[in-house]
Structure formats: C-alpha cells, structure tokens
Scaffold this active site. Structure first.
Site, PDB file in Angstrom:
ATOM      1  N   LYS A   1       8.966  11.124   0.381  1.00 41.99           N
ATOM      2  CA  LYS A   1       8.184  10.371   1.368  1.00 41.99           C
ATOM      3  C   LYS A   1       9.103   9.576   2.293  1.00 41.99           C
ATOM      4  O   LYS A   1       8.943   9.605   3.521  1.00 41.99           O
ATOM      5  CB  LYS A   1       7.225   9.417   0.658  1.00 41.99           C
ATOM      6  CG  LYS A   1       6.545   8.408   1.575  1.00 41.99           C
ATOM      7  CD  LYS A   1       6.026   7.209   0.804  1.00 41.99           C
ATOM      8  CE  LYS A   1       5.659   6.069   1.738  1.00 41.99           C
ATOM      9  NZ  LYS A   1       5.294   4.833   1.017  1.00 41.99           N
TER      10      LYS A   1
ATOM     11  N   THR B   1       6.119   0.575   2.329  1.00 41.93           N
ATOM     12  CA  THR B   1       7.163   1.336   3.017  1.00 41.93           C
ATOM     13  C   THR B   1       6.484   2.385   3.884  1.00 41.93           C
ATOM     14  O   THR B   1       5.922   3.357   3.371  1.00 41.93           O
ATOM     15  CB  THR B   1       8.123   2.004   2.016  1.00 41.93           C
ATOM     16  OG1 THR B   1       8.813   0.992   1.282  1.00 41.93           O
ATOM     17  CG2 THR B   1       9.148   2.865   2.741  1.00 41.93           C
TER      18      THR B   1
ATOM     19  N   LEU C   1       0.816  -1.204   0.000  1.00 38.19           N
ATOM     20  CA  LEU C   1       0.000   0.000   0.000  1.00 38.19           C
ATOM     21  C   LEU C   1       0.857   1.264   0.000  1.00 38.19           C
ATOM     22  O   LEU C   1       2.035   1.229   0.352  1.00 38.19           O
ATOM     23  CB  LEU C   1      -0.937  -0.028   1.207  1.00 38.19           C
ATOM     24  CG  LEU C   1      -1.853  -1.259   1.229  1.00 38.19           C
ATOM     25  CD1 LEU C   1      -2.387  -1.539   2.625  1.00 38.19           C
ATOM     26  CD2 LEU C   1      -3.003  -1.068   0.239  1.00 38.19           C
ATOM     27  N   PRO C   2       0.269   2.410  -0.379  1.00 38.14           N
ATOM     28  CA  PRO C   2       1.069   3.628  -0.554  1.00 38.14           C
ATOM     29  C   PRO C   2       1.626   4.250   0.720  1.00 38.14           C
ATOM     30  O   PRO C   2       2.735   4.779   0.712  1.00 38.14           O
ATOM     31  CB  PRO C   2       0.087   4.603  -1.239  1.00 38.14           C
ATOM     32  CG  PRO C   2      -0.980   3.751  -1.815  1.00 38.14           C
ATOM     33  CD  PRO C   2      -1.107   2.579  -0.902  1.00 38.14           C
TER      34      PRO C   2
ATOM     35  N   LYS D   1      14.797  -0.265   5.636  1.00 40.47           N
ATOM     36  CA  LYS D   1      14.423   0.437   4.398  1.00 40.47           C
ATOM     37  C   LYS D   1      14.624   1.940   4.521  1.00 40.47           C
ATOM     38  O   LYS D   1      15.208   2.577   3.633  1.00 40.47           O
ATOM     39  CB  LYS D   1      12.962   0.125   4.059  1.00 40.47           C
ATOM     40  CG  LYS D   1      12.408   0.852   2.820  1.00 40.47           C
ATOM     41  CD  LYS D   1      13.088   0.396   1.544  1.00 40.47           C
ATOM     42  CE  LYS D   1      12.589   1.188   0.329  1.00 40.47           C
ATOM     43  NZ  LYS D   1      11.208   0.841  -0.054  1.00 40.47           N
TER      44      LYS D   1
END
Length: 295
Positions: free
Chosen positions: A245, A95, A64-65, A170
């Site tokens: 982001k 992420t 998902l975003p 990450k």
C-alpha cells in the site's frame, strides 16, 4: 481534554488506550463493536458516528486504513466536519496520499477548522508502548497545540512543514525501507547460494558499508536477529500488504510529480507478486523468500 478518536484498528486502539490512561475523556467511533466495548470499559464513551464523536470535542483524531475512509469519515453527512466546532484542532494520523489530506484540510478551513496530518512510524509495538514517531504536517500554531497530546502516544514528534508534508515524509521513508529490504534480501540469499555462513555474512554487512536498518535490526534471514519477525516465521511485524500500500502511494505521488522512482516501482512489483501468492499477511521481510532456493 475531551477528545474524539475515530478509527480503532491495530494502531488506533492502543493509541486511544494511551490517551485514556493519560486522563483524557474520549468519544470513540469505529465499526468494530468489540474494541469499542473494550475501550468503553476503560472509560471511553461510544459514539454513533464520526459526527456524534466530534460534537463537543476539544480535539479530533482520526486513524483510518486508506484515503477513501478518510474522505468518508471527514466529509460525509455524518462525518467529522458535520459535528466539529469552529476553531477545534484536528489531526489525521492515517497513512494516505498527500493530496487527500490537503483536500480535507481545505474543506475544514472553510468551517474555521485547522487540520494536520501526522502519520506514524513504529508499528503496533510502538503504539502499545507509546513510543511512536509522528511526522506532522501543520502550521506552527496547530503543531504547538497538538504536540503535548501526540507526546502521550509517541516519543518523537517531528514538525515536517505545512499540511501534507507528514504524508510526504512517511511515503518517502517507506519507499526507501521497501527498497532496502529487497536489497538486503538479495544479498543474503546470494551469499547463502554461494556458500557463506549467513551469520558471518550478516556480521560483515553490519560492520561495513552495506549496513542499514533492514540488515542490522530487521534482517530478513531467519536466526540472524532473534527479535526480528524473520526469526518467528515472519509474524508480528509490518505486513507485506501494508508495505505494498505504501509503495503504491509513493509511486502514485511520483507519477503526479513526474518524478522517477525506478527502484520503488520494481519493489512495488515484487511485493505485489508476494501478495498474489497469498503471503501479504506475512511481515514484509518475507520478501526474501522470493530469492531463496528450495532446500
């Protein structure tokens, strides 16, 4: 295996496609009806909600975003936890910040469901080719269960530790990537301004102590690396808004930990300015245009 796959964007769709090719039966959910129909033609089954997709699944995967989407898809009344069976393994490949996935995992544990986080590296090309790197935060038993399935979508499956550590790996990696790209951009633009041939400069950097992935594989100067986005108008790579982001996730996590990330904060501001100029859709290596003199 019957797998619920929720989130079929630029990364999720090719990942799901590889699982279908591997012979799994996929229950699919996304808001994009076009991609749902495309995957249904390959053998997937369209579901009405995350709850519907998870009902009867032997494994649940979400991609998902952002954190808000993860919380909604997992915790809402029609979410994953409303449909998943007790003891069914689950993994989120988005992420997001480490705390969100830990909150989701804690809620799932109350229902007897173990959740892992497994953000990916490798971009859309890696998703299509099945060569992604998965950074997995999970207990050893869950990791052992997930590894064979993740290996059908990726080449490197790395166990980072308990749930949440995949996200930590990450965001730390992408923090460094954002900073290193800014550094390479500054050096390349300075060399050009001072009059050295940029191909010569890149060759020196890439055989000297300044060498890094941002210089030798993804160099931001056009024409230095033929396969890099900089040589095709900064298209088809990792978007600057996505880097922004990830830098935001890193700086927020650092704030919570009271850990300084001085260069990361500067890089975040540079990418924020790039986005405000309307260049957020370009590859993040286009940050070099913040340094290049008009010709």
């Amino acid at each position: 295996m019957k797998i619920a796959f929720i989130g079929l964007g630029n990364m999720g769709a090719p990942m799901a496609r590889n699982l279908i090719k591997a012979g799994h039966a996929l229950n699919l959910f996304d808001l994009n009806q076009t991609v749902l129909k495309e995957l249904a033609e390959l053998g997937g089954t369209i579901s009405d909600s995350p709850r519907d997709a998870s009902n009867g699944a032997e494994l649940v995967i979400t991609m998902l975003p952002a954190a808000a989407h993860v919380r909604s898809v997992w915790l809402n009344e029609d979410g994953v936890l409303a449909g998943i069976g007790k003891g069914v393994p689950a993994v989120d490949c988005s992420t997001i910040d480490p705390q969100t996935i830990r909150d989701v995992a804690a809620a799932a544990a109350k229902q007897g469901v173990a959740v892992a986080d497994a953000p990916v590296s490798g971009g859309t090309g890696g998703a299509q080719a099945g060569t992604l790197t998965f950074m997995v935060g999970a207990n050893p038993e869950l990791f052992a269960t997930l590894q064979p399935v993740l290996a059908q979508m990726g080449r490197n499956i790395v166990h980072c530790g308990d749930v949440g550590t995949g996200q930590i790996a990450k965001i730390c990696n992408n923090l460094l990537l954002g900073i290193s790209m800014v550094g390479v951009s500054e050096a390349m633009a300075l060399g050009d301004a001072l009059g050295i041939d940029t191909q010569v400069l890149a060759g020196i950097i890439n055989s000297s102590t300044g060498r890094c992935w941002s210089s030798d594989t993804y160099n931001p100067w056009p024409g230095v690396i033929e396969t890099a986005p900089s040589s095709r108008g900064y298209t088809g790579g990792f978007g600057a808004d996505l880097m922004l982001k990830d830098l935001g996730l890193a700086t927020e996590a650092a704030r919570q930990a009271k850990q300084p990330v001085i260069l990361g904060a500067v890089a975040q501001q540079l990418y924020q300015s790039m986005s405000q100029r309307g260049e957020g859709g370009k590859d993040f290596s286009a940050i070099i245009n913040s340094y290049r003199k008009p010709k």
